[in-house]
Design an enzyme around this catalytic site. Structure first.
Site, PDB file in Angstrom:
ATOM      1  N   CYS A 108       0.870  -1.182   0.000  1.00  0.00           N
ATOM      2  CA  CYS A 108       0.000   0.000   0.000  1.00  0.00           C
ATOM      3  C   CYS A 108       0.906   1.231   0.000  1.00  0.00           C
ATOM      4  CB  CYS A 108      -0.997  -0.022   1.161  1.00  0.00           C
ATOM      5  SG  CYS A 108      -0.290   0.195   2.804  1.00  0.00           S
ATOM      6  N   ASP A 125      -9.069   3.201   1.029  1.00  0.00           N
ATOM      7  CA  ASP A 125      -8.014   3.668   1.931  1.00  0.00           C
ATOM      8  C   ASP A 125      -8.658   4.376   3.122  1.00  0.00           C
ATOM      9  OD1 ASP A 125      -5.755   4.570   3.206  1.00  0.00           O
ATOM     10  OD2 ASP A 125      -5.023   5.775   1.535  1.00  0.00           O
ATOM     11  N   ARG A 147      -3.791  -0.440   5.230  1.00  0.00           N
ATOM     12  CA  ARG A 147      -4.309  -1.545   4.416  1.00  0.00           C
ATOM     13  C   ARG A 147      -3.390  -2.758   4.357  1.00  0.00           C
ATOM     14  NH1 ARG A 147      -5.593   2.007  -0.786  1.00  0.00           N
ATOM     15  NH2 ARG A 147      -3.764   3.039   0.079  1.00  0.00           N
TER      16      ARG A 147
END
Length: 146
Positions: free
Chosen positions: A7, A114, A13
């Site tokens: 990420c 996100d 994440r």
């Protein structure tokens, strides 16, 4: 099986995905990194909280992507198409094993949400999305990789 999740900052994440897959497949080797990560940070407080709510252990220190990690991984799963593009641009040798996670599992071109800077509910939404994707990822693999 060696899986690397990517990420941006390696605090939301990808650490959640790493923790979830490690929990579901403890025999696999799983790591995560960030395209723009600062080495040495913990996972975000909200990421740790939602993992705790799901009884998923996390022991995470952020790291930026490196040539060593790229070579280590059997498969690299990015949270967004832009992560995939940046990774392949920086490490062309990763092209054959780098995929956008959601696209790889579902064929859907969307990115994984996100939650950075968002509420605990945003993190729960991302956690749920990642858990579904990880379950589908595991189911999609040939039995010999199990």
């Amino acid at each position: 099986m060696k899986v690397l999740f990517i990420c941006t900052g390696n605090t939301c994440r990808s650490p959640m995905a790493e923790a979830l897959l490690k929990h579901k497949r403890p025999q696999w080797k799983v790591k995560s990194a960030g395209i723009f990560a600062a080495d040495g940070s913990l996972a975000s407080e909200q990421a740790r909280r939602v993992l705790e709510e799901g009884n998923i252990p996390i022991d995470h220190i952020s790291q930026s992507i490196s040539k060593e990690l790229v070579h280590w991984a059997d498969i690299i799963l990015t949270m967004t198409a832009s992560h995939e593009h940046m990774l392949v641009s920086q490490f062309p040798e990763s092209t054959a094993k780098t995929y956008v996670f959601k696209r790889y599992v579902t064929g859907n071109l969307a990115d994984v949400q996100d939650p950075f800077g968002g509420s605990l509910e945003d993190y729960r939404g991302t956690y749920n999305e990642l858990e579904q994707l990880i379950d589908q990822f595991i189911e999609s693999l040939p039995n010999e990789l199990e």
